[in-house]
Design a protein around this motif. Sequence first.
Motif, mmCIF file in Angstrom:
data_model
loop_
_atom_site.group_PDB
_atom_site.id
_atom_site.type_symbol
_atom_site.label_atom_id
_atom_site.label_comp_id
_atom_site.label_asym_id
_atom_site.label_seq_id
_atom_site.Cartn_x
_atom_site.Cartn_y
_atom_site.Cartn_z
ATOM 1 N N CYS A 38 -11.130 49.634 58.610
ATOM 2 C CA CYS A 38 -11.096 48.768 59.780
ATOM 3 C C CYS A 38 -9.667 48.254 59.984
ATOM 4 C CB CYS A 38 -12.094 47.645 59.523
ATOM 5 S SG CYS A 38 -11.851 46.120 60.391
ATOM 6 N N ALA A 150 -19.065 43.482 67.705
ATOM 7 C CA ALA A 150 -19.082 43.833 69.135
ATOM 8 C C ALA A 150 -20.260 43.173 69.845
ATOM 9 C CB ALA A 150 -19.154 45.355 69.286
ATOM 10 N N ALA A 153 -19.754 39.431 70.363
ATOM 11 C CA ALA A 153 -18.790 39.149 71.441
ATOM 12 C C ALA A 153 -19.459 39.327 72.800
ATOM 13 C CB ALA A 153 -17.573 40.059 71.314
ATOM 14 N N VAL A 167 -12.709 47.085 78.998
ATOM 15 C CA VAL A 167 -12.492 47.052 77.549
ATOM 16 C C VAL A 167 -11.062 47.518 77.300
ATOM 17 C CG1 VAL A 167 -13.238 47.915 75.299
ATOM 18 C CG2 VAL A 167 -14.933 47.535 77.108
ATOM 19 N N GLN A 173 -13.284 49.445 67.217
ATOM 20 C CA GLN A 173 -13.917 48.212 67.695
ATOM 21 C C GLN A 173 -14.148 48.261 69.207
ATOM 22 O OE1 GLN A 173 -14.936 45.652 65.290
ATOM 23 N NE2 GLN A 173 -16.208 45.539 67.116
ATOM 24 N N GLY A 174 -13.177 48.801 69.945
ATOM 25 C CA GLY A 174 -13.344 48.949 71.390
ATOM 26 C C GLY A 174 -14.511 49.872 71.727
ATOM 27 N N VAL A 177 -17.701 48.094 71.281
ATOM 28 C CA VAL A 177 -17.930 47.183 72.409
ATOM 29 C C VAL A 177 -18.515 47.979 73.582
ATOM 30 C CG1 VAL A 177 -16.817 45.700 74.133
ATOM 31 C CG2 VAL A 177 -16.212 45.456 71.723
ATOM 32 N N PHE A 222 -12.865 42.495 77.702
ATOM 33 C CA PHE A 222 -12.898 42.454 76.237
ATOM 34 C C PHE A 222 -11.584 42.996 75.703
ATOM 35 C CE2 PHE A 222 -17.174 42.286 77.648
ATOM 36 C CZ PHE A 222 -17.802 41.418 76.767
ATOM 37 N N GLU A 223 -10.839 42.168 75.002
ATOM 38 C CA GLU A 223 -9.548 42.574 74.466
ATOM 39 C C GLU A 223 -9.742 42.935 72.994
ATOM 40 O OE1 GLU A 223 -6.775 43.735 73.198
ATOM 41 O OE2 GLU A 223 -6.452 41.777 72.285
ATOM 42 N N THR A 224 -9.582 44.201 72.651
ATOM 43 C CA THR A 224 -9.805 44.625 71.261
ATOM 44 C C THR A 224 -8.540 45.163 70.612
ATOM 45 O OG1 THR A 224 -10.364 46.957 71.697
ATOM 46 C CG2 THR A 224 -12.147 45.356 71.943
ATOM 47 N N ILE A 247 -11.076 39.800 70.898
ATOM 48 C CA ILE A 247 -11.517 40.249 69.573
ATOM 49 C C ILE A 247 -10.306 40.634 68.716
ATOM 50 C CG2 ILE A 247 -12.921 41.940 68.332
ATOM 51 C CD1 ILE A 247 -14.685 42.163 70.825
ATOM 52 N N GLY A 248 -9.334 41.312 69.338
ATOM 53 C CA GLY A 248 -8.113 41.707 68.620
ATOM 54 C C GLY A 248 -7.321 40.476 68.213
#
Length: 331
Positions: A38, A150, A153, A167, A173-174, A177, A222-224, A247-248
């Motif tokens: 991750c 995900a 969020a 996204v 992670q993206g 989501v 959604f900011e990953t 999220i990032g």
Amino acid sequence: MRAVALRSPGQVTVLEDWPEPTGGPEDVVVAVRGVGVCGSDLSVVRGHRRVPRMPWVLGHEAMGEVIAVGGSVADRHVGQRVVIEPNYACLNCPRCRVGATATCSRRRIPGMSEPGLLAERIAVPARFSWPVPADWCDDDVICIEPLAVAMSAVARSGATSGQQALVIGAGAQGLLVVLALLRVGVEPYVVDPQPGRMALAGELGGHDGDALDAPEGFRLIFETAGVPAALELAMAKALPDAHLALIGQCMTPVPLSTFELVRRRLTLQGCLIYDHPEGFAATIAAVKSENLEPGRVVRAHFSMNQAAQAFRAAAAAPGKSCITLTEGQNT
Ligand SMILES: [Zn+2]
Ligand SMILES: [Zn+2]
């Protein structure tokens, strides 16, 4: 036994003689079968996220089989297949008592605040080991933890069916989501500079957010990616009353105009993991009943001996990389 550890920033190695775990009365001992790589592991490997000591056993997205059960544990048994919830909240502090365990100040995080889970055997508090059906494939089980991030969020964003969402970032992670949005009926548009990741996002049902016919602006973002430019893009793409779920994570301060935030009535929300036990309970239930197959985001498998290579490749490879542990593994 063997464990994968960081010796110094950038130096990932296999330790041959790491001590066996000793489980307490409330723990289970798990023979690990697979561990996902991750973004937060990568920041540990690069030395951006400090760990207490070296060598440091890496990894937190682990699954495996229970091989021993502590004396006070009544609801787990040997042979059970489990996925680990790698955020051991104290469940006692004021934050935990209101259910916000993600913000528990005493939260223990394997791989970050205590030795990680990328070892042949690990001891885990039983309540943070979640039984999963024996017939689920390892990749699906490994992805339950990042899918829980995900799904939490998406749940906190108030997303509703029929909406469109942007996204930012199509790393693992993206991509998760994207799956979490699709399952609640939201149409995801994805942006990422890397064509391989975009192709994978498309395969999973995401639209190209840079296509000519993509919407100009979004109410849900959604900011990953966790880079400063991503927040700038999120602000540029936000419609009035938009919800920006972050999220990032990035240590670099970013300029933010309160004029823009206020005039467009934007909501910025930090999305840190999930709360115990709802996060994992909801995610496992969704995987069980909806055929989500989150393991579709896994695109590379490595053996324990190839762990250094796995961590090197993961930053650029499309999809999630996993390290597979098999008994008597020598290669
Ligand atoms: Zn993770
Ligand atoms: Zn707590």
